[in-house]
Write a protein that holds these residues in place. Sequence first.
Motif, short mmCIF file in Angstrom:
data_model
loop_
_atom_site.label_atom_id
_atom_site.label_comp_id
_atom_site.label_asym_id
_atom_site.label_seq_id
_atom_site.Cartn_x
_atom_site.Cartn_y
_atom_site.Cartn_z
N ALA A 158 -23.89 87.21 -15.34
CA ALA A 158 -23.81 86.30 -14.21
C ALA A 158 -22.44 86.91 -13.51
O ALA A 158 -21.25 87.36 -14.03
N GLY A 159 -22.80 87.07 -12.13
CA GLY A 159 -21.50 87.57 -11.18
C GLY A 159 -21.19 86.15 -10.30
O GLY A 159 -21.96 85.46 -10.27
N TYR A 160 -20.24 86.55 -9.46
CA TYR A 160 -19.88 85.65 -8.52
C TYR A 160 -19.07 86.46 -7.48
O TYR A 160 -18.58 87.50 -7.51
N ARG A 161 -19.05 85.53 -6.07
CA ARG A 161 -18.11 85.96 -5.12
C ARG A 161 -17.45 84.81 -4.62
O ARG A 161 -18.21 83.83 -4.25
N PHE B 89 -26.22 85.22 -9.64
CA PHE B 89 -24.92 85.28 -8.85
C PHE B 89 -24.54 84.11 -8.42
O PHE B 89 -25.65 83.24 -7.74
N VAL B 90 -23.27 83.96 -8.14
CA VAL B 90 -22.78 82.56 -7.53
C VAL B 90 -22.22 82.89 -6.31
O VAL B 90 -20.99 83.75 -6.49
N TYR C 156 -15.33 83.10 -1.41
CA TYR C 156 -14.60 83.31 -0.11
C TYR C 156 -13.74 82.31 0.14
O TYR C 156 -14.02 80.98 -0.05
N GLY C 157 -12.47 82.51 0.61
CA GLY C 157 -11.47 81.65 1.24
C GLY C 157 -11.75 80.86 2.52
O GLY C 157 -12.98 81.11 2.82
N ALA C 158 -10.66 80.27 2.98
CA ALA C 158 -10.81 79.52 4.10
C ALA C 158 -10.95 80.32 5.45
O ALA C 158 -11.46 79.65 6.24
N ASP C 159 -10.53 81.49 5.24
CA ASP C 159 -10.69 82.38 6.28
C ASP C 159 -11.90 83.36 6.20
O ASP C 159 -12.21 84.12 7.26
N GLY C 160 -12.81 82.88 5.29
CA GLY C 160 -14.07 83.73 5.17
C GLY C 160 -14.15 84.93 4.58
O GLY C 160 -15.09 85.89 4.29
N GLU C 161 -12.86 85.55 3.98
CA GLU C 161 -12.84 86.65 3.53
C GLU C 161 -12.79 86.49 1.85
O GLU C 161 -12.81 85.56 1.28
N VAL C 162 -13.32 87.58 1.27
CA VAL C 162 -13.38 87.66 -0.03
C VAL C 162 -12.23 87.51 -1.10
O VAL C 162 -11.33 88.28 -0.91
N ASN C 163 -12.17 86.49 -1.76
CA ASN C 163 -11.04 86.26 -2.29
C ASN C 163 -10.96 86.78 -3.94
O ASN C 163 -10.07 87.30 -4.57
N SER C 164 -12.34 86.77 -4.21
CA SER C 164 -12.58 87.01 -5.84
C SER C 164 -13.89 87.48 -6.03
O SER C 164 -14.85 86.94 -5.20
N THR C 165 -14.23 88.52 -6.99
CA THR C 165 -15.52 88.76 -7.08
C THR C 165 -15.91 89.37 -8.40
O THR C 165 -14.88 90.12 -9.00
N ALA C 166 -17.03 89.32 -8.85
CA ALA C 166 -17.33 89.90 -10.09
C ALA C 166 -18.80 90.26 -9.96
O ALA C 166 -19.62 89.55 -9.59
#
Length: 224
Positions: free
Chosen positions: A99-102, A120-121, A104-114
């Motif tokens: 299982a992976g995830y991504r 996938f989430v 996105y912060g309030a600015d639409g940029e990727v904050n964290s991913t796996a």
Amino acid sequence: MDLRSFAYPVYERYLTWQIAREFSNLPGHVAIILKETDLFDPEGIERLISTLSIFRKFGVQIVSIYVDILKTDPALKAEVASTLKAQLEKSFSSLPAGAGYRIYGADGEVNSTAPGKDFFVYVSLGFGGRDEIMRAVLTILSKVETGTVKPEEVDEKMLESHLLVNHEPDIMIRSGGQNLSDFLVWQSVYSELYFTDVNWKDVRKVDLLRAMRDFQKRKRRYGR
């Protein structure tokens, strides 16, 4: 004896049996719309992880989650998103292998991913669909101005390739409400809509099973 404590497990098993009879007709991509208060509730994150496990068990490959942050001040909205991101990262570490995830912060940029293999989430913390489309359009226009992209090359597929989530949800689930939020505006145009009668803190497994069973019984028209 509390009849509800007896009836719910029986009803869950009945719904599970019904769903299994048409296992091939299940959503591959589910979208969930939440409020920030849903995840700040002590049981909110735990319920979300449980929900993801249930969906995965029934063959869902993608879950997209929108957390509607009601704060209008950009700094405060970013602070709320940062707090939720930290909570989600900690909880997502318990997701099973594959299982992976991504996030996105309030600015639409990727904050964290796996990375993920079979599940996938996507999580968008307050960055809505209208902003998503606007940013995609501006990015493409910038490429046209620099000559990287020719005007005649701009089409739906190009726009979709610049969106946060490039997959169309089969069903959009909103708990405790009758209106959709600003999420996956482009991608959800042909999605099935499902509204629960209860708020997120009261959502049970049986409510999720009802949503999947309801989806199985619908005849999708894709705008026709």
